[in-house]
Design a protein around this motif. Structure first.
Motif, short mmCIF file in Angstrom:
data_model
loop_
_atom_site.label_atom_id
_atom_site.label_comp_id
_atom_site.label_asym_id
_atom_site.label_seq_id
_atom_site.Cartn_x
_atom_site.Cartn_y
_atom_site.Cartn_z
N LEU A 35 3.22 34.17 84.08
CA LEU A 35 2.14 34.89 84.76
C LEU A 35 1.53 35.87 83.77
O LEU A 35 2.24 36.65 83.14
CB LEU A 35 2.70 35.66 85.96
N ILE A 36 0.21 35.80 83.62
CA ILE A 36 -0.51 36.72 82.74
C ILE A 36 -1.45 37.55 83.60
O ILE A 36 -2.32 37.00 84.29
CB ILE A 36 -1.32 35.94 81.67
N VAL A 37 -1.26 38.87 83.58
CA VAL A 37 -2.14 39.78 84.32
C VAL A 37 -2.88 40.61 83.28
O VAL A 37 -2.30 41.44 82.60
CB VAL A 37 -1.36 40.68 85.30
N GLU A 38 -4.18 40.35 83.18
CA GLU A 38 -5.01 41.00 82.16
C GLU A 38 -6.44 41.03 82.67
O GLU A 38 -6.96 40.01 83.11
CB GLU A 38 -4.92 40.21 80.85
N ILE A 57 4.09 25.52 77.69
CA ILE A 57 4.52 26.20 78.91
C ILE A 57 3.28 26.46 79.74
O ILE A 57 2.23 26.84 79.23
CB ILE A 57 5.25 27.52 78.59
N GLU A 58 3.40 26.26 81.04
CA GLU A 58 2.27 26.47 81.95
C GLU A 58 2.00 27.97 82.12
O GLU A 58 2.93 28.77 82.19
CB GLU A 58 2.58 25.83 83.29
N ALA A 66 -6.97 37.63 78.08
CA ALA A 66 -6.27 36.74 79.00
C ALA A 66 -6.33 35.29 78.52
O ALA A 66 -5.32 34.57 78.53
CB ALA A 66 -6.85 36.86 80.41
N MET A 67 -7.52 34.86 78.08
CA MET A 67 -7.67 33.49 77.57
C MET A 67 -6.83 33.27 76.32
O MET A 67 -6.21 32.22 76.16
CB MET A 67 -9.14 33.18 77.29
N ASP A 68 -6.82 34.25 75.43
CA ASP A 68 -6.04 34.14 74.20
C ASP A 68 -4.55 34.03 74.51
O ASP A 68 -3.84 33.19 73.96
CB ASP A 68 -6.32 35.33 73.29
N ALA A 69 -4.07 34.87 75.42
CA ALA A 69 -2.66 34.82 75.81
C ALA A 69 -2.33 33.49 76.47
O ALA A 69 -1.30 32.87 76.16
CB ALA A 69 -2.33 35.99 76.75
N ALA A 70 -3.18 33.03 77.37
CA ALA A 70 -2.94 31.75 78.06
C ALA A 70 -2.94 30.59 77.07
O ALA A 70 -2.10 29.70 77.15
CB ALA A 70 -3.98 31.53 79.14
#
Length: 77
Positions: free
Chosen positions: A9-12, A30-31, A18-22
């Motif tokens: 889960l990415i909360v940004e 990893i999903e 957010a896109m870079d982390a995802a």
């Protein structure tokens, strides 16, 4: 829901961060699921089994403390 590698889960609230982390998480096979704010993030552990989280502590609509609390009480753990 059962996964072999779980979901991150990415909360940004910054779309580029957010896109870079995802993208980084997906490159590791990893999903990832992202949320820009607390209300959206709170619903994800209800629908998905979250293995880990990348959290920006201060997002536009407050701190992610409620998300942390939800993840700690999540029955999937």
């Amino acid at each position: 829901m059962c996964r072999t590698q779980g979901l991150i889960l990415i909360v940004e609230d910054d779309a580029f961060v957010a896109m870079d982390a995802a993208d980084s998480v997906v490159l590791a096979s990893i999903e990832a699921d992202t949320a820009e704010g607390v209300p959206d993030a709170l619903g994800i552990p209800e629908r998905e089994e979250v293995s880990a989280a990348i959290l920006n502590f201060h997002v536009r609509d407050g701190t992610v403390t409620p998300v942390i609390e939800r993840l700690r009480e999540c029955p999937h753990r």
